[in-house]
Design a protein around this motif. Sequence first.
Motif, short mmCIF file in Angstrom:
data_model
loop_
_atom_site.label_atom_id
_atom_site.label_comp_id
_atom_site.label_asym_id
_atom_site.label_seq_id
_atom_site.Cartn_x
_atom_site.Cartn_y
_atom_site.Cartn_z
N ASN A 1 0.84 -1.20 0.00
CA ASN A 1 0.00 0.00 0.00
C ASN A 1 0.87 1.23 0.00
OD1 ASN A 1 -2.67 -1.15 0.16
ND2 ASN A 1 -2.05 -1.88 2.18
N PRO A 2 0.52 2.26 -0.72
CA PRO A 2 -0.73 2.45 -1.45
C PRO A 2 -0.82 1.56 -2.68
CG PRO A 2 0.74 4.31 -1.84
CD PRO A 2 1.41 3.42 -0.84
N ILE A 3 -2.04 1.26 -3.07
CA ILE A 3 -2.32 0.42 -4.23
C ILE A 3 -1.75 1.13 -5.46
CG2 ILE A 3 -4.18 -0.55 -5.61
CD1 ILE A 3 -4.84 -1.78 -3.03
N PRO A 4 -1.08 0.52 -6.37
CA PRO A 4 -0.98 -0.90 -6.68
C PRO A 4 0.20 -1.59 -6.03
CG PRO A 4 0.04 0.33 -8.44
CD PRO A 4 -0.45 1.32 -7.42
N GLY A 5 0.88 -0.97 -5.10
CA GLY A 5 2.08 -1.52 -4.49
C GLY A 5 3.31 -0.90 -5.11
N TRP B 1 4.42 -1.14 -9.03
CA TRP B 1 4.41 -2.51 -9.52
C TRP B 1 3.70 -2.63 -10.86
CZ3 TRP B 1 2.82 -5.33 -4.39
CH2 TRP B 1 3.90 -5.28 -3.50
N ARG B 2 2.94 -1.62 -11.23
CA ARG B 2 2.25 -1.66 -12.53
C ARG B 2 3.15 -1.19 -13.61
NH1 ARG B 2 -3.85 0.33 -11.69
NH2 ARG B 2 -4.42 -1.47 -10.47
#
Length: 78
Positions: free
Chosen positions: A31-35, A77-78
């Motif tokens: 977190n935060p999303i997306p990592g 990570w995206r």
Amino acid sequence: MNKRKLLEKKEWEYYVFEENNTIELSVPIPNPIPGFDITYTLSEPEREKYLHTGIKALEERIQDMKVNFSNYKMNSWR
């Protein structure tokens, strides 16, 4: 040509890399999303202490990276 070399890791906790005589610490956070992978290049004193003492020398830095992640370089990570 220098390659990035993995010195040590603890899956999902930290990764320590060496490249061009510098050492980089990477800490994954979900977190935060997306990592993100939070990265930090060790200063010369930190590098020497790590080479002498091992991962124990970086425990406080790892905790700070998890809490104050926005103060560090963040790779999604995206």
